[in-house]
Design an enzyme around this catalytic site. Structure first.
Site, mmCIF file in Angstrom:
data_model
loop_
_atom_site.group_PDB
_atom_site.id
_atom_site.type_symbol
_atom_site.label_atom_id
_atom_site.label_comp_id
_atom_site.label_asym_id
_atom_site.label_seq_id
_atom_site.Cartn_x
_atom_site.Cartn_y
_atom_site.Cartn_z
ATOM 1 N N VAL A 12 0.828 -1.208 0.000
ATOM 2 C CA VAL A 12 0.000 0.000 0.000
ATOM 3 C C VAL A 12 0.864 1.261 0.000
ATOM 4 O O VAL A 12 0.656 2.178 -0.803
ATOM 5 C CB VAL A 12 -0.951 -0.008 1.221
ATOM 6 C CG1 VAL A 12 -1.641 1.334 1.392
ATOM 7 C CG2 VAL A 12 -1.983 -1.108 1.060
ATOM 8 N N THR A 121 -5.414 -0.505 7.419
ATOM 9 C CA THR A 121 -6.736 -0.944 7.877
ATOM 10 C C THR A 121 -6.685 -1.108 9.397
ATOM 11 O O THR A 121 -5.941 -1.949 9.914
ATOM 12 C CB THR A 121 -7.088 -2.284 7.195
ATOM 13 O OG1 THR A 121 -7.019 -2.091 5.778
ATOM 14 C CG2 THR A 121 -8.477 -2.759 7.590
ATOM 15 N N GLU A 149 -7.713 2.144 2.243
ATOM 16 C CA GLU A 149 -7.229 1.810 0.910
ATOM 17 C C GLU A 149 -8.031 0.630 0.356
ATOM 18 O O GLU A 149 -8.282 -0.332 1.064
ATOM 19 C CB GLU A 149 -5.737 1.444 1.007
ATOM 20 C CG GLU A 149 -5.115 1.038 -0.292
ATOM 21 C CD GLU A 149 -5.305 2.090 -1.370
ATOM 22 O OE1 GLU A 149 -4.857 3.225 -1.178
ATOM 23 O OE2 GLU A 149 -5.929 1.769 -2.400
ATOM 24 N N ASN A 206 -14.524 -5.306 2.717
ATOM 25 C CA ASN A 206 -13.798 -6.575 2.589
ATOM 26 C C ASN A 206 -14.654 -7.750 3.054
ATOM 27 O O ASN A 206 -14.649 -8.818 2.437
ATOM 28 C CB ASN A 206 -12.481 -6.527 3.376
ATOM 29 C CG ASN A 206 -11.353 -5.941 2.543
ATOM 30 O OD1 ASN A 206 -11.566 -5.547 1.396
ATOM 31 N ND2 ASN A 206 -10.162 -5.873 3.104
ATOM 32 N N LEU A 248 -17.905 -13.501 -7.883
ATOM 33 C CA LEU A 248 -18.738 -14.706 -7.889
ATOM 34 C C LEU A 248 -17.986 -15.840 -8.574
ATOM 35 O O LEU A 248 -18.584 -16.734 -9.141
ATOM 36 C CB LEU A 248 -20.066 -14.433 -8.602
ATOM 37 C CG LEU A 248 -21.051 -13.536 -7.858
ATOM 38 C CD1 LEU A 248 -22.307 -13.306 -8.693
ATOM 39 C CD2 LEU A 248 -21.441 -14.117 -6.502
ATOM 40 N N CYS A 258 -5.352 -9.682 3.284
ATOM 41 C CA CYS A 258 -6.416 -8.867 3.876
ATOM 42 C C CYS A 258 -7.736 -9.571 4.167
ATOM 43 O O CYS A 258 -8.231 -9.471 5.278
ATOM 44 C CB CYS A 258 -6.624 -7.623 3.048
ATOM 45 S SG CYS A 258 -5.194 -6.538 3.255
HETATM 46 N N1 NAI Z 1 -1.826 -5.396 0.636
HETATM 47 C C1 NAI Z 1 -2.963 -4.887 0.200
HETATM 48 O O1 NAI Z 1 -3.398 -5.188 -0.902
HETATM 49 C C2 NAI Z 1 -3.761 -3.928 1.027
HETATM 50 C C3 NAI Z 1 -3.426 -3.667 2.350
HETATM 51 N N2 NAI Z 1 -4.196 -2.806 3.091
HETATM 52 C C4 NAI Z 1 -3.811 -2.465 4.463
HETATM 53 O O2 NAI Z 1 -2.688 -1.581 4.392
HETATM 54 C C5 NAI Z 1 -1.781 -1.833 5.465
HETATM 55 C C6 NAI Z 1 -0.401 -2.143 4.908
HETATM 56 O O3 NAI Z 1 -0.481 -3.358 4.190
HETATM 57 P P1 NAI Z 1 0.705 -3.851 3.238
HETATM 58 O O4 NAI Z 1 1.190 -2.703 2.435
HETATM 59 O O5 NAI Z 1 0.239 -5.068 2.568
HETATM 60 O O6 NAI Z 1 1.820 -4.232 4.340
HETATM 61 P P2 NAI Z 1 3.328 -4.659 4.106
HETATM 62 O O7 NAI Z 1 3.653 -5.586 5.214
HETATM 63 O O8 NAI Z 1 3.569 -5.035 2.700
HETATM 64 O O9 NAI Z 1 4.133 -3.292 4.350
HETATM 65 C C7 NAI Z 1 4.216 -2.633 5.572
HETATM 66 C C8 NAI Z 1 5.548 -1.896 5.626
HETATM 67 O O10 NAI Z 1 5.599 -1.088 6.802
HETATM 68 C C9 NAI Z 1 6.942 -1.076 7.265
HETATM 69 N N3 NAI Z 1 6.970 -0.623 8.647
HETATM 70 C C10 NAI Z 1 6.590 -1.263 9.773
HETATM 71 N N4 NAI Z 1 6.771 -0.484 10.850
HETATM 72 C C11 NAI Z 1 7.278 0.696 10.394
HETATM 73 C C12 NAI Z 1 7.654 1.918 11.025
HETATM 74 N N5 NAI Z 1 7.564 2.086 12.342
HETATM 75 N N6 NAI Z 1 8.128 2.917 10.250
HETATM 76 C C13 NAI Z 1 8.245 2.754 8.908
HETATM 77 N N7 NAI Z 1 7.904 1.628 8.268
HETATM 78 C C14 NAI Z 1 7.424 0.609 8.995
HETATM 79 C C15 NAI Z 1 7.392 -2.514 7.059
HETATM 80 O O11 NAI Z 1 8.801 -2.616 7.073
HETATM 81 C C16 NAI Z 1 6.752 -2.845 5.709
HETATM 82 O O12 NAI Z 1 7.630 -2.573 4.646
HETATM 83 C C17 NAI Z 1 -2.419 -2.937 6.281
HETATM 84 O O13 NAI Z 1 -3.182 -2.369 7.306
HETATM 85 C C18 NAI Z 1 -3.335 -3.636 5.288
HETATM 86 O O14 NAI Z 1 -4.420 -4.261 5.926
HETATM 87 C C19 NAI Z 1 -5.290 -2.162 2.564
HETATM 88 C C20 NAI Z 1 -5.647 -2.385 1.265
HETATM 89 C C21 NAI Z 1 -4.905 -3.258 0.376
HETATM 90 O O1 UGA Z 2 -7.858 -4.840 1.857
HETATM 91 C C1 UGA Z 2 -7.185 -5.351 0.978
HETATM 92 O O2 UGA Z 2 -6.045 -5.773 1.124
HETATM 93 C C2 UGA Z 2 -7.730 -5.583 -0.394
HETATM 94 O O3 UGA Z 2 -8.323 -6.916 -0.387
HETATM 95 C C3 UGA Z 2 -8.834 -7.314 -1.632
HETATM 96 O O4 UGA Z 2 -7.812 -7.309 -2.629
HETATM 97 P P1 UGA Z 2 -6.750 -8.500 -2.816
HETATM 98 O O5 UGA Z 2 -6.699 -9.304 -1.559
HETATM 99 O O6 UGA Z 2 -5.508 -7.883 -3.315
HETATM 100 O O7 UGA Z 2 -7.304 -9.405 -3.996
HETATM 101 P P2 UGA Z 2 -8.760 -9.854 -4.524
HETATM 102 O O8 UGA Z 2 -8.780 -9.717 -5.983
HETATM 103 O O9 UGA Z 2 -9.846 -9.208 -3.772
HETATM 104 O O10 UGA Z 2 -8.733 -11.413 -4.185
HETATM 105 C C4 UGA Z 2 -8.696 -11.877 -2.845
HETATM 106 C C5 UGA Z 2 -8.862 -13.378 -2.831
HETATM 107 O O11 UGA Z 2 -10.192 -13.747 -3.189
HETATM 108 C C6 UGA Z 2 -10.171 -14.735 -4.200
HETATM 109 N N1 UGA Z 2 -11.350 -14.535 -5.078
HETATM 110 C C7 UGA Z 2 -11.621 -13.319 -5.593
HETATM 111 C C8 UGA Z 2 -12.739 -13.119 -6.384
HETATM 112 C C9 UGA Z 2 -13.601 -14.190 -6.641
HETATM 113 O O12 UGA Z 2 -14.634 -14.091 -7.347
HETATM 114 N N2 UGA Z 2 -13.307 -15.412 -6.125
HETATM 115 C C10 UGA Z 2 -12.196 -15.618 -5.339
HETATM 116 O O13 UGA Z 2 -11.965 -16.746 -4.864
HETATM 117 C C11 UGA Z 2 -8.853 -14.533 -4.937
HETATM 118 O O14 UGA Z 2 -8.433 -15.732 -5.554
HETATM 119 C C12 UGA Z 2 -7.937 -14.135 -3.788
HETATM 120 O O15 UGA Z 2 -7.432 -15.283 -3.144
HETATM 121 C C13 UGA Z 2 -9.914 -6.327 -2.061
HETATM 122 O O16 UGA Z 2 -10.419 -6.697 -3.341
HETATM 123 C C14 UGA Z 2 -9.364 -4.907 -2.123
HETATM 124 O O17 UGA Z 2 -10.406 -3.999 -2.445
HETATM 125 C C15 UGA Z 2 -8.774 -4.565 -0.769
HETATM 126 O O18 UGA Z 2 -8.178 -3.278 -0.786
#
Ligand code: NAI
Ligand code: UGA
Length: 439
Positions: A12, A121, A149, A206, A248, A258
């Site tokens: 993110v 989140t 996000e 989510n 679906l 997530c």
């Molecule tokens: N991965 C995704 O697709 C999505 C994630 N989110 C939410 O966004 C948040 C971040 O998720 P990700 O990016 O996947 O996590 P991530 O684990 O990939 O990245 C987090 C980063 O924060 C760094 N970090 C930790 N403590 C720190 C500090 N004190 N100062 C500076 N950097 C620090 C870590 O070293 C790491 O690089 C979570 O709350 C997640 O639930 C929301 C939507 C999509």
């Molecule tokens: O909070 C988050 O991290 C994110 O989580 C999901 O995104 P992501 O996990 O990257 O991927 P998705 O495309 O949502 O798929 C999630 C999982 O559901 C599964 N999936 C998805 C869609 C579907 O129809 N069926 C199904 O089994 C995928 O295979 C995968 O394992 C949400 O789609 C994002 O909007 C959100 O920001």
């Protein structure tokens, strides 16, 4: 143009940093992981995400983005975005350690009024508490906003630039206004609300998407028993605009960093206010069952999996990413190893990461090598490379082509043209004999 700092260079934080730089802001991205920062400074992305690396490099060339581990460099930022991880604790609730550690560092560093924007989140109520926490530790005025996000891995940049909506939660209109200005070039609909509602929108979204997935997977299980085809059922349902076709796709359940953690966190959150979220508990239960489903079927088919040569195609939790967090492959490979199977795996992108997870697995360098002399193949991730693989490869490379497809990659009519035994999710089993394919 605003001076923005983004704390956390994960999926993110990095996408947000690059996206904001690309629309003209001056961005400093901070992470405590020195290895990540070193690689980013060289213009190399520590994660696989389509188009991300060239966009990092382009914005570095334009001097719009810098990477650092030094908090002092966020001193002159007008806006600080918090994008650190919020993993789950053993009881399923969100671990806010990284959030508070980052907040503490920010409080001790800022030298001017600042607005902190929480992208991570976080459970409802966190932003309010975090605001007090930071303000108690600095004499400079601090405002706080929630800006959850919604990006998906694999299409993260597209989602940043063309998302369905931007949600901004804040206590004051001026705070929302500032964040709105930051996003103006994107022309995405913006909705503003209070802090708690913004935080809840993220979990509710989510949880709803996860519910759609578990719902269709339950329908798929019934389809298998009554002779219906879940793909046709999902298509027919999705034509109703009130239902909509997305999310679906029946399969072996949702994984990723997530959905699993956020659904559990919401169940916990509800429990804290004495509400048992039974629907979501079932969604989680169905998903756990779903991840084991194909191995159960495989055991039934072969009686024993001891020394069976199994090929696992796909390891990441979805195509387009190298992320293995809570991937179905982890559950499936663990089960297969416990059953005594011998596993060869292949994934177009996630193998370098996967090698750390699975020391007992043999990794093939391409799909042909993975399938050769295999007794049974299981498709875990629907990469295009697998969807586009000519079906005769299975016949030619495997001892006997037996496929367990967890992502419904192939058209049943096409499968019927080959000597393939084919199990998918929510669709009839195909068992073609040699004579049947010749007629
Ligand atoms: N991965 C995704 O697709 C999505 C994630 N989110 C939410 O966004 C948040 C971040 O998720 P990700 O990016 O996947 O996590 P991530 O684990 O990939 O990245 C987090 C980063 O924060 C760094 N970090 C930790 N403590 C720190 C500090 N004190 N100062 C500076 N950097 C620090 C870590 O070293 C790491 O690089 C979570 O709350 C997640 O639930 C929301 C939507 C999509
Ligand atoms: O909070 C988050 O991290 C994110 O989580 C999901 O995104 P992501 O996990 O990257 O991927 P998705 O495309 O949502 O798929 C999630 C999982 O559901 C599964 N999936 C998805 C869609 C579907 O129809 N069926 C199904 O089994 C995928 O295979 C995968 O394992 C949400 O789609 C994002 O909007 C959100 O920001």
């Amino acid at each position: 143009m605003k001076k923005i700092a983004v704390v956390g260079a994960g999926y993110v934080g990095l996408v947000t940093s690059v996206g904001l730089a690309h629309i003209g802001h001056q961005v400093t991205c901070i992470d405590i992981d020195h290895k990540k920062i070193d690689s980013l400074r060289r213009g190399q992305s520590p994660i696989y995400e389509q188009s991300l690396e060239p966009m990092i490099q382009e914005n570095q060339r334009q001097n719009r983005i810098t990477f650092t581990s030094n908090y002092e460099e966020l001193q002159d930022a007008e806006i600080i975005m918090l994008a650190v991880g919020t993993p789950q604790l053993s009881d399923g609730s969100a671990n806010l350690t990284f959030i508070y550690q980052a907040a503490e560092r920010i409080a001790h560093t800022v030298q001017q009024p600042v607005t902190i924007v929480v992208k991570s989140t976080v459970p409802v109520g966190t932003c309010e508490k975090l605001h007090e926490y930071v303000q108690e530790r600095t004499p400079h005025p601090v405002e706080l906003a929630s800006n959850p996000e919604f990006l998906r891995e694999g299409s993260a940049l597209k989602d940043f630039f063309e998302g369905d909506r931007i949600v901004i939660g804040a206590n004051h209109e001026e705070t929302s206004q500032l964040i709105m200005e930051m996003y103006t070039p994107l022309q995405i609909p913006i909705m503003t609300t209070d802090l708690a509602s913004a935080e809840m929108i993220k979990y509710a979204s989510n949880a709803f998407l996860a519910t759609k997935i578990s719902f269709i997977n339950e329908i798929a299980s019934i389809c298998e028993k009554v002779g219906a085809n879940v793909e046709d059922v999902a298509n027919g349902m999705g034509m109703d605009q009130r239902i909509a076709p997305s999310f679906l796709q029946a399969g072996i359940g949702y994984g990723g960093s997530c959905f699993p953690k956020d659904t559990k966190a919401l169940v916990q959150m509800a429990g804290h206010v004495e509400h048992r979220f039974e629907l979501l508990e079932s969604v989680i239960h169905v998903n756990n069952k779903q991840q084991n489903k194909l191995v159960d079927q495989m055991k039934e088919r072969f009686d024993t999996l001891l020394r069976k040569r199994v090929t696992v195609l796909g390891l990441s939790f979805k195509p387009g990413t190298d992320d293995l967090r809570e991937a179905a492959s982890l559950v499936i490979i663990d089960r297969l190893l416990r059953e005594g199977a011998s596993i060869t795996a292949y994934d177009p992108i996630a193998m370098p990461r996967a090698k750390e997870y699975f020391p007992a697995v043999t990794f093939a360098s391409n799909v042909e090598e993975a399938l050769s002399e295999s007794e049974v193949a299981i498709i875990v991730t629907e990469w295009d490379e697998f969807k586009e693989l000519p079906l005769h490869y299975y016949e030619e490379l495997m001892d006997e082509a037996i496929i367990f497809d967890g992502r419904n990659c192939y058209d049943l009519e096409q499968v019927k043209k080959h000597r393939i035994e084919y199990y998918s999710v929510g669709r009839p089993v195909i068992r073609q004999t040699e004579s049947a394919t010749l007629t």
